[in-house]
Design a protein around this motif. Structure first.
Motif, short mmCIF file in Angstrom:
data_model
loop_
_atom_site.label_atom_id
_atom_site.label_comp_id
_atom_site.label_asym_id
_atom_site.label_seq_id
_atom_site.Cartn_x
_atom_site.Cartn_y
_atom_site.Cartn_z
N GLY A 65 -5.20 4.71 4.13
CA GLY A 65 -6.00 4.67 5.35
C GLY A 65 -5.85 3.36 6.08
O GLY A 65 -5.73 3.33 7.32
N TRP A 66 -5.85 2.28 5.34
CA TRP A 66 -5.67 0.96 5.94
C TRP A 66 -4.30 0.86 6.58
O TRP A 66 -4.15 0.39 7.71
CB TRP A 66 -5.88 -0.11 4.88
CG TRP A 66 -5.79 -1.52 5.38
CD1 TRP A 66 -6.31 -2.02 6.54
CD2 TRP A 66 -5.14 -2.60 4.74
NE1 TRP A 66 -6.04 -3.36 6.65
CE2 TRP A 66 -5.32 -3.75 5.56
CE3 TRP A 66 -4.45 -2.74 3.56
CZ2 TRP A 66 -4.81 -4.99 5.22
CZ3 TRP A 66 -3.95 -3.99 3.23
CH2 TRP A 66 -4.13 -5.09 4.04
N ALA A 67 -3.27 1.34 5.86
CA ALA A 67 -1.91 1.32 6.41
C ALA A 67 -1.82 2.16 7.68
O ALA A 67 -1.19 1.75 8.66
CB ALA A 67 -0.92 1.82 5.35
N ALA A 68 -2.47 3.32 7.67
CA ALA A 68 -2.46 4.18 8.87
C ALA A 68 -3.15 3.47 10.04
O ALA A 68 -2.67 3.53 11.18
CB ALA A 68 -3.15 5.51 8.58
N ALA A 69 -4.26 2.81 9.77
CA ALA A 69 -4.98 2.10 10.83
C ALA A 69 -4.14 0.96 11.40
O ALA A 69 -4.19 0.69 12.60
CB ALA A 69 -6.31 1.58 10.29
N LEU A 70 -3.36 0.31 10.54
CA LEU A 70 -2.50 -0.78 11.01
C LEU A 70 -1.37 -0.25 11.89
O LEU A 70 -0.86 -0.97 12.75
CB LEU A 70 -1.92 -1.56 9.83
CG LEU A 70 -2.91 -2.40 9.04
CD1 LEU A 70 -2.23 -3.01 7.82
CD2 LEU A 70 -3.53 -3.48 9.91
N GLY A 71 -0.98 0.99 11.65
CA GLY A 71 0.03 1.62 12.50
C GLY A 71 1.44 1.11 12.28
O GLY A 71 2.27 1.22 13.17
N SER A 72 1.71 0.57 11.09
CA SER A 72 3.04 0.07 10.80
C SER A 72 3.60 0.79 9.57
O SER A 72 2.92 0.92 8.56
CB SER A 72 2.99 -1.43 10.50
OG SER A 72 4.20 -1.88 9.94
N VAL A 73 4.83 1.23 9.70
CA VAL A 73 5.50 1.88 8.56
C VAL A 73 5.54 0.92 7.37
O VAL A 73 5.38 1.33 6.23
CB VAL A 73 6.91 2.35 8.96
CG1 VAL A 73 7.68 2.87 7.76
CG2 VAL A 73 6.84 3.40 10.04
N TRP A 74 5.73 -0.36 7.64
CA TRP A 74 5.82 -1.36 6.58
C TRP A 74 4.53 -1.45 5.78
O TRP A 74 4.55 -1.79 4.59
CB TRP A 74 6.17 -2.72 7.16
CG TRP A 74 7.56 -2.75 7.70
CD1 TRP A 74 7.92 -2.72 9.03
CD2 TRP A 74 8.77 -2.76 6.97
NE1 TRP A 74 9.28 -2.72 9.15
CE2 TRP A 74 9.84 -2.75 7.90
CE3 TRP A 74 9.07 -2.78 5.61
CZ2 TRP A 74 11.17 -2.76 7.50
CZ3 TRP A 74 10.40 -2.79 5.23
CH2 TRP A 74 11.43 -2.78 6.17
N ALA A 75 3.41 -1.15 6.40
CA ALA A 75 2.12 -1.24 5.70
C ALA A 75 2.02 -0.23 4.56
O ALA A 75 1.25 -0.42 3.62
CB ALA A 75 0.98 -1.03 6.69
N PHE A 76 2.80 0.84 4.63
CA PHE A 76 2.77 1.85 3.58
C PHE A 76 3.47 1.40 2.30
O PHE A 76 3.38 2.07 1.27
CB PHE A 76 3.35 3.17 4.09
CG PHE A 76 2.41 3.86 5.03
CD1 PHE A 76 1.38 4.66 4.56
CD2 PHE A 76 2.53 3.68 6.40
CE1 PHE A 76 0.50 5.28 5.43
CE2 PHE A 76 1.65 4.29 7.28
CZ PHE A 76 0.63 5.10 6.79
N ILE A 77 4.15 0.26 2.35
CA ILE A 77 4.74 -0.29 1.14
C ILE A 77 3.62 -0.72 0.18
O ILE A 77 3.76 -0.59 -1.04
CB ILE A 77 5.67 -1.48 1.48
CG1 ILE A 77 6.89 -0.95 2.24
CG2 ILE A 77 6.09 -2.22 0.22
CD1 ILE A 77 7.79 -2.04 2.80
N GLY A 78 2.52 -1.19 0.72
CA GLY A 78 1.38 -1.63 -0.10
C GLY A 78 0.87 -0.54 -1.04
O GLY A 78 0.78 -0.76 -2.26
N PRO A 79 0.52 0.63 -0.52
CA PRO A 79 0.07 1.70 -1.42
C PRO A 79 1.12 2.08 -2.46
O PRO A 79 0.78 2.37 -3.62
CB PRO A 79 -0.23 2.87 -0.47
CG PRO A 79 -0.52 2.23 0.84
CD PRO A 79 0.35 1.00 0.89
N ALA A 80 2.39 2.09 -2.09
CA ALA A 80 3.45 2.44 -3.04
C ALA A 80 3.53 1.41 -4.17
O ALA A 80 3.65 1.76 -5.35
CB ALA A 80 4.80 2.55 -2.33
N ILE A 81 3.42 0.13 -3.81
CA ILE A 81 3.42 -0.93 -4.83
C ILE A 81 2.18 -0.81 -5.71
O ILE A 81 2.26 -0.97 -6.94
CB ILE A 81 3.51 -2.32 -4.16
CG1 ILE A 81 4.89 -2.51 -3.55
CG2 ILE A 81 3.20 -3.43 -5.16
CD1 ILE A 81 5.03 -3.73 -2.67
#
Length: 117
Positions: A65-81
């Motif tokens: 949700g945080w990554a989606a709110a940031l609106g950056s594909v790169w932010a989705f690396i966080g949940p994967a890690i």
């Protein structure tokens, strides 16, 4: 739209975390993943019928949700890690302790319920 979607994921994740925690508390066992030796019950009811680790699922949804709110594909690396780290350094060690404490009962639970979803 991305903020609303992000908020929806965060709210869903938080709800899952709280539900899992309440189920542990009601079962009279520890919620602290560092104090696994204090686990006094194998919790398999409620939300734990769908995932062996619903609170980690909830935290992951919150990060998505945080990554989606940031609106950056790169932010989705966080949940994967987070998923990779938690699986390796928390879940696998937790499973070893649970097998030692609850033996065949935990083995059967592992067969019935998936680690994540």
């Amino acid at each position: 739209v991305r903020l609303a979607l992000g908020a929806l994921f965060v709210a869903a994740g938080a709800s899952i975390v709280v539900t899992g925690a309440r189920t542990f508390w009601r079962s009279g066992t520890t919620i602290n993943p560092v104090e696994l030796t204090k686990a006094s019950a194998l919790v398999t009811k409620g939300i734990f019928r769908f995932s062996r680790n619903p609170m980690y699922v909830g935290f992951t949804l919150m990060l998505i949700g945080w990554a989606a709110a940031l609106g950056s594909v790169w932010a989705f690396i966080g949940p994967a890690i987070f998923v990779a780290f938690i699986t390796r350094y928390r879940i696998i060690p937790e499973e070893r302790v649970m097998l030692e404490k609850f033996g065949d009962e935990y083995r059967e639970y592992q067969k019935r319920v998936r680690r994540w979803l």
